[in-house]
Design a protein around this motif. Structure first.
Motif, PDB file in Angstrom:
ATOM      1  N   LEU A   1      11.686   1.032   4.866  1.00 47.16           N
ATOM      2  CA  LEU A   1      11.492   2.378   4.343  1.00 47.16           C
ATOM      3  C   LEU A   1      11.686   2.387   2.840  1.00 47.16           C
ATOM      4  CD1 LEU A   1      10.824   5.160   5.339  1.00 47.16           C
ATOM      5  CD2 LEU A   1      13.204   5.429   6.065  1.00 47.16           C
ATOM      6  N   SER A   2      12.676   1.676   2.385  1.00 41.68           N
ATOM      7  CA  SER A   2      12.935   1.591   0.960  1.00 41.68           C
ATOM      8  C   SER A   2      11.768   0.914   0.240  1.00 41.68           C
ATOM      9  CB  SER A   2      14.237   0.818   0.742  1.00 41.68           C
ATOM     10  OG  SER A   2      14.423   0.547  -0.616  1.00 41.68           O
ATOM     11  N   GLN A   3      11.240  -0.146   0.841  1.00 45.65           N
ATOM     12  CA  GLN A   3      10.086  -0.830   0.259  1.00 45.65           C
ATOM     13  C   GLN A   3       8.863   0.086   0.238  1.00 45.65           C
ATOM     14  OE1 GLN A   3       9.808  -4.194   2.846  1.00 45.65           O
ATOM     15  NE2 GLN A   3      11.486  -5.308   1.844  1.00 45.65           N
ATOM     16  N   ALA A   4       8.715   0.855   1.311  1.00 53.75           N
ATOM     17  CA  ALA A   4       7.580   1.772   1.409  1.00 53.75           C
ATOM     18  C   ALA A   4       7.629   2.790   0.275  1.00 53.75           C
ATOM     19  CB  ALA A   4       7.577   2.479   2.759  1.00 53.75           C
ATOM     20  N   ARG A   5       8.839   3.274  -0.026  1.00 54.74           N
ATOM     21  CA  ARG A   5       8.969   4.253  -1.107  1.00 54.74           C
ATOM     22  C   ARG A   5       8.663   3.618  -2.459  1.00 54.74           C
ATOM     23  NH1 ARG A   5      14.026   6.143   2.041  1.00 54.74           N
ATOM     24  NH2 ARG A   5      13.129   7.876   3.209  1.00 54.74           N
ATOM     25  N   ASP A   6       9.108   2.398  -2.667  1.00 51.80           N
ATOM     26  CA  ASP A   6       8.757   1.690  -3.901  1.00 51.80           C
ATOM     27  C   ASP A   6       7.239   1.584  -4.029  1.00 51.80           C
ATOM     28  OD1 ASP A   6      11.391   1.330  -4.574  1.00 51.80           O
ATOM     29  OD2 ASP A   6      11.506  -0.708  -3.797  1.00 51.80           O
ATOM     30  N   HIS A   7       6.601   1.291  -2.892  1.00 59.59           N
ATOM     31  CA  HIS A   7       5.156   1.124  -2.952  1.00 59.59           C
ATOM     32  C   HIS A   7       4.439   2.443  -3.228  1.00 59.59           C
ATOM     33  CE1 HIS A   7       1.879  -1.610  -2.746  1.00 59.59           C
ATOM     34  NE2 HIS A   7       1.246  -0.912  -1.830  1.00 59.59           N
ATOM     35  N   MET A   8       5.027   3.560  -2.756  1.00 60.47           N
ATOM     36  CA  MET A   8       4.454   4.875  -3.073  1.00 60.47           C
ATOM     37  C   MET A   8       4.458   5.101  -4.578  1.00 60.47           C
ATOM     38  SD  MET A   8       6.015   7.609  -0.412  1.00 60.47           S
ATOM     39  CE  MET A   8       6.456   7.092   1.218  1.00 60.47           C
ATOM     40  N   VAL A   9       5.542   4.709  -5.234  1.00 60.15           N
ATOM     41  CA  VAL A   9       5.623   4.873  -6.689  1.00 60.15           C
ATOM     42  C   VAL A   9       4.516   4.061  -7.336  1.00 60.15           C
ATOM     43  CG1 VAL A   9       7.022   4.561  -8.752  1.00 60.15           C
ATOM     44  CG2 VAL A   9       8.113   5.216  -6.606  1.00 60.15           C
ATOM     45  N   LEU A  10       4.349   2.838  -6.875  1.00 64.56           N
ATOM     46  CA  LEU A  10       3.302   1.975  -7.415  1.00 64.56           C
ATOM     47  C   LEU A  10       1.918   2.602  -7.237  1.00 64.56           C
ATOM     48  CD1 LEU A  10       2.866  -1.811  -7.263  1.00 64.56           C
ATOM     49  CD2 LEU A  10       1.129  -0.429  -6.149  1.00 64.56           C
ATOM     50  N   LEU A  11       1.637   3.074  -6.024  1.00 62.54           N
ATOM     51  CA  LEU A  11       0.310   3.619  -5.732  1.00 62.54           C
ATOM     52  C   LEU A  11       0.041   4.923  -6.483  1.00 62.54           C
ATOM     53  CD1 LEU A  11       0.172   2.954  -1.887  1.00 62.54           C
ATOM     54  CD2 LEU A  11      -1.217   1.837  -3.632  1.00 62.54           C
ATOM     55  N   GLY A  12       1.076   5.742  -6.613  1.00 67.79           N
ATOM     56  CA  GLY A  12       0.861   7.061  -7.183  1.00 67.79           C
ATOM     57  C   GLY A  12       0.972   7.122  -8.693  1.00 67.79           C
ATOM     58  N   ARG A  13       1.764   6.222  -9.280  1.00 67.81           N
ATOM     59  CA  ARG A  13       2.129   6.421 -10.680  1.00 67.81           C
ATOM     60  C   ARG A  13       1.967   5.225 -11.601  1.00 67.81           C
ATOM     61  NH1 ARG A  13       0.781  11.003 -11.237  1.00 67.81           N
ATOM     62  NH2 ARG A  13       2.039  12.784 -10.637  1.00 67.81           N
ATOM     63  N   ARG A  14       1.448   4.102 -11.111  1.00 66.60           N
ATOM     64  CA  ARG A  14       1.327   2.949 -12.000  1.00 66.60           C
ATOM     65  C   ARG A  14      -0.124   2.644 -12.332  1.00 66.60           C
ATOM     66  NH1 ARG A  14       6.966   0.394 -10.899  1.00 66.60           N
ATOM     67  NH2 ARG A  14       6.669  -0.444 -12.959  1.00 66.60           N
ATOM     68  N   SER A  15      -0.332   2.067 -13.512  1.00 69.12           N
ATOM     69  CA  SER A  15      -1.672   1.671 -13.952  1.00 69.12           C
ATOM     70  C   SER A  15      -2.081   0.380 -13.250  1.00 69.12           C
ATOM     71  CB  SER A  15      -1.671   1.438 -15.461  1.00 69.12           C
ATOM     72  OG  SER A  15      -0.920   0.268 -15.742  1.00 69.12           O
ATOM     73  N   ALA A  16      -3.354   0.039 -13.375  1.00 65.67           N
ATOM     74  CA  ALA A  16      -3.870  -1.173 -12.744  1.00 65.67           C
ATOM     75  C   ALA A  16      -3.090  -2.411 -13.197  1.00 65.67           C
ATOM     76  CB  ALA A  16      -5.355  -1.330 -13.053  1.00 65.67           C
ATOM     77  N   ASP A  17      -2.836  -2.528 -14.494  1.00 66.85           N
ATOM     78  CA  ASP A  17      -2.102  -3.686 -15.016  1.00 66.85           C
ATOM     79  C   ASP A  17      -0.705  -3.765 -14.400  1.00 66.85           C
ATOM     80  OD1 ASP A  17      -4.286  -4.108 -16.584  1.00 66.85           O
ATOM     81  OD2 ASP A  17      -3.275  -3.799 -18.503  1.00 66.85           O
ATOM     82  N   GLU A  18      -0.040  -2.629 -14.371  1.00 66.76           N
ATOM     83  CA  GLU A  18       1.307  -2.585 -13.807  1.00 66.76           C
ATOM     84  C   GLU A  18       1.295  -2.937 -12.321  1.00 66.76           C
ATOM     85  OE1 GLU A  18       2.883   0.999 -16.761  1.00 66.76           O
ATOM     86  OE2 GLU A  18       2.403   1.411 -14.665  1.00 66.76           O
ATOM     87  N   LYS A  19       0.294  -2.429 -11.630  1.00 62.13           N
ATOM     88  CA  LYS A  19       0.188  -2.713 -10.194  1.00 62.13           C
ATOM     89  C   LYS A  19       0.074  -4.213  -9.942  1.00 62.13           C
ATOM     90  CE  LYS A  19      -1.971   1.609  -8.543  1.00 62.13           C
ATOM     91  NZ  LYS A  19      -3.224   2.206  -8.000  1.00 62.13           N
ATOM     92  N   VAL A  20      -0.841  -4.847 -10.659  1.00 64.37           N
ATOM     93  CA  VAL A  20      -1.078  -6.275 -10.429  1.00 64.37           C
ATOM     94  C   VAL A  20       0.160  -7.100 -10.804  1.00 64.37           C
ATOM     95  CG1 VAL A  20      -2.459  -8.272 -11.133  1.00 64.37           C
ATOM     96  CG2 VAL A  20      -3.580  -6.101 -10.612  1.00 64.37           C
ATOM     97  N   ALA A  21       0.753  -6.787 -11.960  1.00 60.85           N
ATOM     98  CA  ALA A  21       1.944  -7.533 -12.382  1.00 60.85           C
ATOM     99  C   ALA A  21       3.090  -7.352 -11.388  1.00 60.85           C
ATOM    100  CB  ALA A  21       2.381  -7.080 -13.781  1.00 60.85           C
ATOM    101  N   THR A  22       3.279  -6.118 -10.925  1.00 61.10           N
ATOM    102  CA  THR A  22       4.337  -5.821  -9.951  1.00 61.10           C
ATOM    103  C   THR A  22       4.093  -6.585  -8.647  1.00 61.10           C
ATOM    104  OG1 THR A  22       4.574  -3.603 -10.880  1.00 61.10           O
ATOM    105  CG2 THR A  22       5.533  -3.972  -8.705  1.00 61.10           C
TER     106      THR A  22
END
Lengths: 237, 237
Positions: free
Chosen positions: B143-164
Motif C-alpha cells: 500500500l505504501s509503495q502504491a501511494r508512492d507510485h500515485m505521486v509518480l504518476l500524478g505529479r512527476r515529469s517524464a524525466d523524473e519518472k524514468v530516473a525514479t
DNA sequence: ACCCAAATTTGATCTGAGTCAATTGGCTTT
DNA sequence: AAAGCCAATTGACTCAGATCAAATTTGGGT
C-alpha cells in the motif's frame, strides 16, 4: 497547518452509540470486546484545515474517522502535492510498517476521530485474530482502490478523471448516507486537482464543460448529478 | 496471452531448499509449520508471456513468486494498459476481498511460483495469527509503495519518472541479488511506458537523453548506471 | 450591508509529451 | 548470408493540458 487546537471530550462517550460502530474496525468485535475496546479510544475533534498527522512523523496513534472528511496526501520536496485519498467516516488510518506515517492527513471541515494509542491498540489486537483479519481486509480493499487510482492517474484523460471522481465520490456518499444525486464536495478545486493529477484550471474548465453539456449542475458546495448515465459513459472511456 | 502450458514438477520439492524461504510469507513459520506448509504449495512454471491469472477471474489460488519477473496490470475497456507493479521473487500475489483478482499477471521471461489452493491456504492461516500478521505486513508495505507510485504518476515529469523507475528497480535487484550498477531490464520499453504512464517513444527518448548526459549506458537487456548521484538528483526533482 | 481576502472561473498562450511515420538494429529462420 | 520480423529509436508535427494573467464570485468579519 494551523496551530493544533485539539479538544478532548471531557465526558463519557461510548462505542455502543458510535455512528460507525458497525462499519469500521469495530465491526469485528462482540459486545464484551467492544466494552473493553471503549477504554482504548478517545474521541478527538479537529477544526477545518488542522493536520491530524504528517508524513514521516513517528506513528503514535491509529485513527478511526467518525465524522467529516480528511485529505490524505504526499508532498514532493518542491511542494508539488498528490492527494492519495479522501477519508470518510469508517475509514481506519495509521497502519504502516516503518513506524512512521507514509502520508499526511488533514481535516476538510470539522472532523471527529476515535484515536487509539499505538501500544495499547497493538496489544489489544495481539490475541484477537478477527480484529487483525478485519484490519487486513481493510488494507487489501485500500490496495485495490489504490490500483484503480493508478490507472486513473496514468491512463485517463482529464474528462475521464473528473467524471470518474464525481461518480466514485457520489458512490461513497451513497454508501454512507443513502441515495441522492446531490453530491456535496467539501474539498476545494485544488484538492480535486491534486487528487486527479491535474491543475485547478483544468478541473474548473472540466466542471464548466460538464455543466454546459447538461451532465451536472454546479451548486453551492457541490454538484447535482443531472445525467449519471452520461457521466458513466464519460468515465468508462 | 499464449495457451497456458503449465508444468507441474513431478518430483519432490521442499521448502527447506526454497530460494525465498526466508523472504516470503514463509518467513513467519517455524520448522514444523514449514513441513506442514510444504504440502499446500505446488511449484509451477510459466513460460515467457504466459498469463498466470487475469483480472476478474475468480481467485482459486495464491502465489508466491520464486524465480523470474511478472508484470501486474489492469486494462481499460479500450485497451489502454496500466502496469501497477512488477513482481519479483518473494512477492506474494492473489490477496483480495471480492473473491476475484483485481489485476492480471503474466510472466516476463520464465517464471516459477509456489501455488497454493485458496481453500487449504485459508484454513492453514486460520489458526496461525503470525502468518496472518505477516500477510498484513506485506499488504501494508504494498500500500505504501502504491501511494508512492500515485505521486509518480500524478505529479512527476517524464524525466523524473524514468530516473525514479531506474533507481527503484535497481534497489529491488540489489536487495535480491546484491550490489551492482548493471541493471537488467527484462521488461520491454512498452512495459516501462505502461508502468510510468508514458508512451514507448517518450521512454525511449528519455533513455537516450540520459545516455547522452552520461547518467546511464544502454546495454543489451538493460542499462549500466554510470552516475547514480545524478540519477538521484533527477528523480528527486 | 460593506470590505477584504481567498477561491473559482475564464481567456490567451505555451509546451511537454503524444501521435504519426520512417529507420535502424537484433534475432531467428531458412 | 539473405530475408523476415519485431522491438527500439529517431524525426516531424500536433495537441491536451499547463502556465500565465485577469476577471469574477464567494465567504467571513465587523
Amino acid at each position: 497547518m494551523k496551530p493544533s487546537v485539539v479538544t478532548i471530550e471531557p465526558n463519557g462517550h461510548y462505542c455502543s452509540d458510535c455512528a460507525v460502530r458497525g462499519a469500521a474496525v469495530c465491526s469485528s468485535l462482540d459486545a464484551a470486546e467492544l466494552r473493553e475496546f471503549e477504554h482504548l479510544g478517545r474521541r478527538v475533534h479537529f477544526e477545518s484545515g488542522e493536520t491530524v498527522f504528517s508524513e514521516e512523523d513517528i506513528t503514535t496513534s491509529f485513527y478511526n474517522v467518525l465524522e467529516g472528511v480528511m485529505r490524505l496526501y504526499k508532498l514532493l520536496p518542491d511542494g508539488r502535492r498528490q492527494i492519495v485519498g479522501f477519508a470518510l467516516p469508517g475509514d481506519f488510518l495509521g497502519m504502516n510498517i516503518s513506524g512512521r506515517h507514509n502520508f499526511s492527513a488533514d481535516a476538510i471541515g470539522v472532523v471527529a476521530v476515535c484515536q487509539f494509542a499505538k501500544g495499547p491498540f497493538g496489544r489489544f489486537i495481539e490475541d484477537r485474530p478477527q480484529l487483525l483479519k478485519r484490519i487486513n481486509e481493510l488494507a487489501i480493499r485500500e490496495l485495490s482502490q489504490a490500483r484503480d487510482h493508478m490507472v486513473l492517474l496514468g491512463r485517463r484523460s482529464a474528462d475521464e478523471k473528473v467524471a470518474t471522481f464525481l461518480l466514485g465520490w457520489r458512490d461513497r456518499l451513497v454508501a454512507l448516507k443513502g441515495l441522492s444525486d446531490i453530491v456535496p464536495l467539501p474539498m476545494s478545486r485544488q484538492d480535486i486537482a491534486d487528487y486527479l493529477g491535474l491543475t485547478i484550471e483544468t478541473v474548473s474548465r472540466t466542471f464548466t464543460k460538464l455543466e454546459r453539456h447538461g451532465v451536472i449542475e454546479i451548486i453551492h458546495g457541490g454538484i447535482s448529478l443531472l445525467d449519471p448515465a452520461r457521466a458513466e459513459a464519460m468515465a468508462a472511456a
